[in-house]
Design a protein around this motif. Structure first.
Motif, short mmCIF file in Angstrom:
data_model
loop_
_atom_site.label_atom_id
_atom_site.label_comp_id
_atom_site.label_asym_id
_atom_site.label_seq_id
_atom_site.Cartn_x
_atom_site.Cartn_y
_atom_site.Cartn_z
N GLY A 35 55.68 92.71 105.42
CA GLY A 35 54.65 92.86 104.40
C GLY A 35 53.87 91.57 104.17
O GLY A 35 53.79 90.71 105.03
N PHE A 36 53.31 91.45 102.99
CA PHE A 36 52.50 90.30 102.56
C PHE A 36 53.38 89.37 101.73
O PHE A 36 54.11 89.84 100.85
CB PHE A 36 51.32 90.79 101.72
CG PHE A 36 50.49 89.69 101.09
CD1 PHE A 36 49.35 89.23 101.72
CD2 PHE A 36 50.83 89.14 99.86
CE1 PHE A 36 48.57 88.23 101.14
CE2 PHE A 36 50.07 88.14 99.28
CZ PHE A 36 48.94 87.68 99.92
N PRO A 37 53.32 88.07 101.96
CA PRO A 37 52.55 87.28 102.93
C PRO A 37 53.48 86.82 104.05
O PRO A 37 53.74 85.64 104.21
CB PRO A 37 52.09 86.10 102.09
CG PRO A 37 53.27 85.86 101.15
CD PRO A 37 53.95 87.21 100.95
N GLU A 38 53.98 87.73 104.82
CA GLU A 38 55.11 87.48 105.70
C GLU A 38 54.71 87.51 107.18
O GLU A 38 53.54 87.46 107.53
CB GLU A 38 56.21 88.50 105.41
CG GLU A 38 56.61 88.54 103.92
CD GLU A 38 57.54 89.68 103.61
OE1 GLU A 38 58.76 89.49 103.77
OE2 GLU A 38 57.06 90.75 103.22
N PHE A 39 55.72 87.61 108.05
CA PHE A 39 55.53 87.81 109.49
C PHE A 39 56.89 88.23 110.04
O PHE A 39 57.81 88.53 109.27
CB PHE A 39 54.93 86.57 110.18
CG PHE A 39 55.77 85.32 110.15
CD1 PHE A 39 56.32 84.81 111.32
CD2 PHE A 39 55.99 84.62 108.96
CE1 PHE A 39 57.07 83.64 111.31
CE2 PHE A 39 56.74 83.45 108.95
CZ PHE A 39 57.28 82.96 110.12
N ASP A 103 57.13 96.33 101.79
CA ASP A 103 55.89 95.92 101.15
C ASP A 103 54.71 96.55 101.90
O ASP A 103 54.68 97.76 102.08
CB ASP A 103 55.83 94.39 101.09
CG ASP A 103 54.62 93.86 100.36
OD1 ASP A 103 54.59 93.95 99.12
OD2 ASP A 103 53.69 93.35 101.02
N TRP A 104 53.72 95.76 102.35
CA TRP A 104 52.60 96.34 103.07
C TRP A 104 53.06 97.06 104.34
O TRP A 104 52.51 98.08 104.73
CB TRP A 104 51.56 95.27 103.43
CG TRP A 104 50.30 95.41 102.64
CD1 TRP A 104 49.87 94.60 101.62
CD2 TRP A 104 49.31 96.43 102.78
NE1 TRP A 104 48.67 95.07 101.12
CE2 TRP A 104 48.30 96.17 101.81
CE3 TRP A 104 49.16 97.53 103.61
CZ2 TRP A 104 47.18 96.98 101.66
CZ3 TRP A 104 48.04 98.33 103.47
CH2 TRP A 104 47.07 98.06 102.51
N GLY A 105 54.10 96.51 104.97
CA GLY A 105 54.66 97.22 106.12
C GLY A 105 55.18 98.58 105.73
O GLY A 105 55.10 99.54 106.51
N GLY A 106 55.74 98.69 104.51
CA GLY A 106 56.18 99.98 104.01
C GLY A 106 55.02 100.94 103.82
O GLY A 106 55.11 102.13 104.16
N GLY A 107 53.91 100.43 103.28
CA GLY A 107 52.73 101.28 103.14
C GLY A 107 52.24 101.79 104.47
O GLY A 107 51.83 102.95 104.61
N ASN A 209 42.41 90.76 103.36
CA ASN A 209 41.57 91.90 103.73
C ASN A 209 42.35 93.22 103.72
O ASN A 209 41.74 94.28 103.60
CB ASN A 209 40.93 91.68 105.09
CG ASN A 209 39.69 90.81 105.02
OD1 ASN A 209 39.14 90.57 103.94
ND2 ASN A 209 39.24 90.30 106.16
N TYR A 210 43.66 93.17 103.85
CA TYR A 210 44.46 94.39 103.69
C TYR A 210 44.18 95.01 102.32
O TYR A 210 44.03 96.23 102.19
CB TYR A 210 45.95 94.06 103.79
CG TYR A 210 46.52 93.95 105.18
CD1 TYR A 210 47.59 94.73 105.59
CD2 TYR A 210 46.01 93.05 106.11
CE1 TYR A 210 48.14 94.62 106.85
CE2 TYR A 210 46.54 92.93 107.38
CZ TYR A 210 47.61 93.72 107.75
OH TYR A 210 48.16 93.61 109.00
N TYR A 211 44.16 94.18 101.30
CA TYR A 211 43.92 94.66 99.93
C TYR A 211 42.45 95.04 99.72
O TYR A 211 42.14 96.03 99.07
CB TYR A 211 44.32 93.58 98.92
CG TYR A 211 45.80 93.33 98.88
CD1 TYR A 211 46.64 94.09 98.07
CD2 TYR A 211 46.38 92.33 99.66
CE1 TYR A 211 48.00 93.87 98.04
CE2 TYR A 211 47.74 92.09 99.63
CZ TYR A 211 48.55 92.86 98.82
OH TYR A 211 49.90 92.65 98.79
#
Length: 297
Positions: A35-39, A103-107, A209-211
């Motif tokens: 997710g954010f702000p990860e890698f 997180d974003w990866g979950g979305g 930009n994801y958001y």
């Protein structure tokens, strides 16, 4: 961190993604989406454990992050593009796979399972709300709207990038270390790695930009989620939702009522974990993952 992992890259959906791979490619594949702000490094605890348990594990840097390609423009980060990246990656590694996202990866993995269920063997989501339930709660809950203030801030041009990268990414440091409830969940070395990844050219703008894409492009990309009155489901694969109850950004009520869209659902709430659930409770998360995907192996 004892796994014998390797770095690789591939072109999916016309974008070059970097990934880390561990385990025997002949074993069932698990794809871990950050997710954010990860890698990819966010899965440093799960990579060796899953590989040692007999799985082939792939953890990509999503587009815009760390060593992956960073397309220009907000439209490049629409959920349909992010979802297509992951779906193509699953196909490359012998889909269907066990798909995991935080997180974003979950979305993104919610979207992959809804649009392309044929690439998903099982779905595990960590502290990322089902999009239809999130819309419901956001409309009805002043508390959730207050928690989501940062999403509106991220709509501004250039300023969010300046803020999150200020003082050697001090806001990222605070987000990670002060956001967890377990002392030492993020070490100095861990935070240094996140700073390095987030300070790569174009990375901060890409991540934000994801958001921005949700507000500017989201209406075009929304899946027609079925109503509660119908028997049909939009995510019809075995699904595990792991949720750290001490999440400062997402209300616990987001874990309720999901059976309308996800009939084959197991919800595990961790009362002593935060939004960063795999860091607060790495052993418990790995245990739940192994138990769930092992039951569907």
């Amino acid at each position: 961190m004892t796994a014998d992992w390797t770095h690789g890259q591939t072109i999916v959906n016309d974008v070059r993604l970097h990934y880390v791979e561990a385990g025997d490619p002949a074993d069932p594949t698990v794809v871990l989406v950050h997710g954010f702000p990860e890698f990819w490094y966010s899965w440093r605890n799960q990579l060796p454990a899953l590989a040692e348990a007999g799985y082939h594990v792939v953890a990509p840097d999503m587009r815009g992050y760390n060593r992956s390609e960073k397309p220009h423009g907000v439209a490049a980060y629409r959920i349909t593009e992010l979802s297509a990246d992951v779906a193509d990656l699953c196909r490359e590694f012998d889909a269907p796979v066990h798909l995991v996202g935080h997180d974003w990866g979950g979305g993104v993995v919610w979207d992959v399972a809804a649009r392309t269920p044929e690439v998903v063997e099982t779905l595990t989501v960590m502290n990322a709300p089902h999009p239809a339930r999130f819309e419901e709660v956001l409309r009805s809950s002043a508390d959730q709207r207050k928690r989501s203030w940062y999403m509106l801030f991220f709509q501004l041009p250039w300023l969010p990038e300046r803020v999150v990268t200020a003082l050697n990414c001090r806001p990222i440091d605070r987000m990670l270390r002060e956001g967890t409830v377990t002392p030492g969940a993020f070490t100095e070395e861990d935070v240094a790695r996140y700073r390095e990844a987030f300070q790569r050219p174009g990375a901060a703008t890409s991540a934000i930009n994801y958001y921005r894409s949700v507000f500017r492009e989201g209406a075009k990309d929304r899946i027609p989620f079925v109503s509660a009155a119908t028997a049909e489901a939009d995510v019809d694969v075995p699904t595990l939702l792991l949720w750290g109850e001490q999440d400062a950004a997402l209300a616990l009520e987001l874990t309720e009522g999901l059976e309308r869209w996800v009939p084959d659902l197991e919800v595990v709430r961790l009362p002593d974990a935060s939004h960063w659930v795999q860091f607060d409770a790495p052993e418990r998360v790995t245990e739940e993952l192994l138990g769930f995907i092992g039951a569907h192996r």
